[in-house]
Design an enzyme around this catalytic site. Structure first.
Site, PDB file in Angstrom:
ATOM      1  N   HIS A 159     -12.742   0.449   2.636  1.00 56.54           N
ATOM      2  CA  HIS A 159     -11.701   1.348   3.136  1.00 56.54           C
ATOM      3  C   HIS A 159     -12.011   2.805   2.795  1.00 56.54           C
ATOM      4  CE1 HIS A 159      -8.711  -2.208   2.741  1.00 56.54           C
ATOM      5  NE2 HIS A 159      -8.776  -1.911   4.022  1.00 56.54           N
ATOM      6  N   CYS A 246      -4.338  -0.055  -3.969  1.00 55.05           N
ATOM      7  CA  CYS A 246      -3.979  -1.123  -3.027  1.00 55.05           C
ATOM      8  C   CYS A 246      -2.866  -2.030  -3.528  1.00 55.05           C
ATOM      9  CB  CYS A 246      -5.194  -1.942  -2.641  1.00 55.05           C
ATOM     10  SG  CYS A 246      -6.283  -2.280  -3.955  1.00 55.05           S
TER      11      CYS A 246
HETATM   12  C1  CIR Z   1      -9.242  -7.509   1.902  1.00 57.77           C
HETATM   13  O1  CIR Z   1     -10.414  -7.643   2.211  1.00 57.77           O
HETATM   14  O2  CIR Z   1      -8.365  -7.227   2.730  1.00 57.77           O
HETATM   15  C2  CIR Z   1      -8.840  -7.730   0.454  1.00 57.77           C
HETATM   16  N1  CIR Z   1      -9.665  -8.744  -0.110  1.00 57.77           N
HETATM   17  C3  CIR Z   1      -8.953  -6.449  -0.330  1.00 57.77           C
HETATM   18  C4  CIR Z   1      -8.037  -5.379   0.145  1.00 57.77           C
HETATM   19  C5  CIR Z   1      -8.037  -4.197  -0.745  1.00 57.77           C
HETATM   20  N2  CIR Z   1      -7.154  -3.209  -0.236  1.00 57.77           N
HETATM   21  C6  CIR Z   1      -7.249  -1.906  -0.471  1.00 57.77           C
HETATM   22  O3  CIR Z   1      -8.167  -1.475  -1.145  1.00 57.77           O
HETATM   23  N3  CIR Z   1      -6.368  -1.120   0.078  1.00 57.77           N
END
Ligand code: CIR
Length: 253
Positions: A159, A246
Site C-alpha cells: 500500500h 492499518c
Molecule cells: C491484506 O493483504 O489485505 C492484509 N493481509 C494486510 C493489510 C494491511 N493493511 C494496511 O496496511 N492498511
C-alpha cells in the site's frame, strides 16, 4: 477522538499475502500485541471502539482498509482483495452514528492503506489494491469539501502507507525505494534506514508517533528529528503484511 479497531480474527493465518512468504502467526501473540495497541490509543486519550473478531474474515483486524473517515463524511471502500469485501458491512454500522456514509462502487477497488490525508490534500496510491476508477469516484465525492487528490504510483510494496506515513504536521516518514520522494515536495522527509524497508508506517496521534521497536535505526532518526515516540510492537501482525496505521480508523467524534 475515536478509534475503531477490531479484534484479531482466529482465522488470521488465512490472511491475504502479496509480497511476504507465509509464516505461522501465533494468535496469542497477535492478540496480546493488538491489546497493547488499543491500550496505547486509550492512554493517548482516544475512545476505542473495539469491534468483536470476525471468525470468517482473516484480515478483518486491518480496519483502515475499509473506510476513509474525513471530518465531513465517511467513504466505505470496495477492497481490492475479494476475500475482504464482507468486512465493509460491520464497519459501516460502526461508523453510521458518526458520519454520513457513501460507498465506492464496482469496478472501482480501493484499500484505505492507499490513502494518506495531509490537511486538505489526499494522496492516493495506485497499487494492486486501488485503481483509477475508485480514485475518480473518490475525487468526485471529496471535491465539494475542498480536498485535492494527488495520485502516486506504488511499486514494490502493498500500500501507499507501507511506503510513506505522517509523522507530524508537514513531516513524513518515507521509503524512497517504493515511492518517488518528489510527490512530497514541501514536506520535511525523514527517510527510513536502508536496512529497514518496512519502517515507513507510523501512526501519528497529535504530537505522539506510535512506532515499532523493531525499526530501531529509523526510530533513532525520528527521535533526532525531535519526534516523540511511543513504542508498540506489531510484529506478529507484520507477518500478515499489516502494520500500525492499518489496525485503526481514527477520527474526530
Ligand atoms: C491484506 O493483504 O489485505 C492484509 N493481509 C494486510 C493489510 C494491511 N493493511 C494496511 O496496511 N492498511
Amino acid at each position: 477522538m475515536i478509534a475503531i479497531t477490531r479484534k484479531v480474527s482466529p482465522s488470521i493465518n488465512q490472511c491475504e499475502l502479496t509480497y511476504l512468504e507465509r509464516q505461522l502467526i501465533n494468535p496469542d501473540i497477535a492478540n496480546s500485541q493488538h491489546r497493547n495497541y488499543e491500550q496505547a490509543l486509550r492512554v493517548l486519550g482516544l475512545e476505542v471502539i473495539s469491534l468483536p473478531a470476525e471468525p470468517d474474515l482473516p484480515d478483518s483486524v486491518f480496519v483502515e482498509d475499509i473506510a476513509l473517515v474525513l471530518d465531513e463524511i465517511a467513504i466505505l471502500t470496495r477492497p481490492g482483495a475479494i476475500s475482504r469485501r464482507k468486512e465493509v458491512e460491520s464497519i459501516a454500522s460502526a461508523l453510521k452514528p458518526y458520519r454520513e456514509l457513501v460507498y465506492t462502487q464496482a469496478p472501482g477497488i480501493l484499500d484505505g492503506g492507499d490513502i494518506l490525508v495531509a490537511g486538505k490534500t489526499i494522496f492516493i496510491g495506485k497499487s494492486t489494491r486501488s485503481n483509477d476508477e475508485a480514485i475518480h469516484q473518490l475525487k468526485t465525492i471529496v471535491d465539494p469539501y475542498g480536498y485535492k487528490i494527488k495520485v502516486i504510483e506504488v511499486n514494490g510494496c502493498l500500500h501507499l502507507k507501507s511506503a510513506v506515513s505522517m509523522a507530524a504536521e508537514g513531516t513524513v516518514i518515507l521509503n524512497p525505494d517504493w515511492i518517488e520522494k518528489g510527490h512530497f515536495q514541501g514536506f520535511r522527509i525523514i527517510e527510513v534506514d536502508k536496512s529497514e524497508e518496512n519502517a515507513a508506517n507510523a501512526l501519528q496521534i497529535g504530537s505522539t508517533v506510535i512506532y515499532q521497536p523493531c525499526f530501531m535505526r529509523t526510530a533513532e532518526k525520528l527521535i533526532e528529528a525531535g519526534l516523540n515516540l511511543k513504542m508498540v510492537d506489531a510484529s506478529e501482525l507484520g507477518k500478515a503484511e499489516g502494520a500500525l496505521t492499518c489496525c485503526s480508523l481514527i477520527f474526530h467524534s
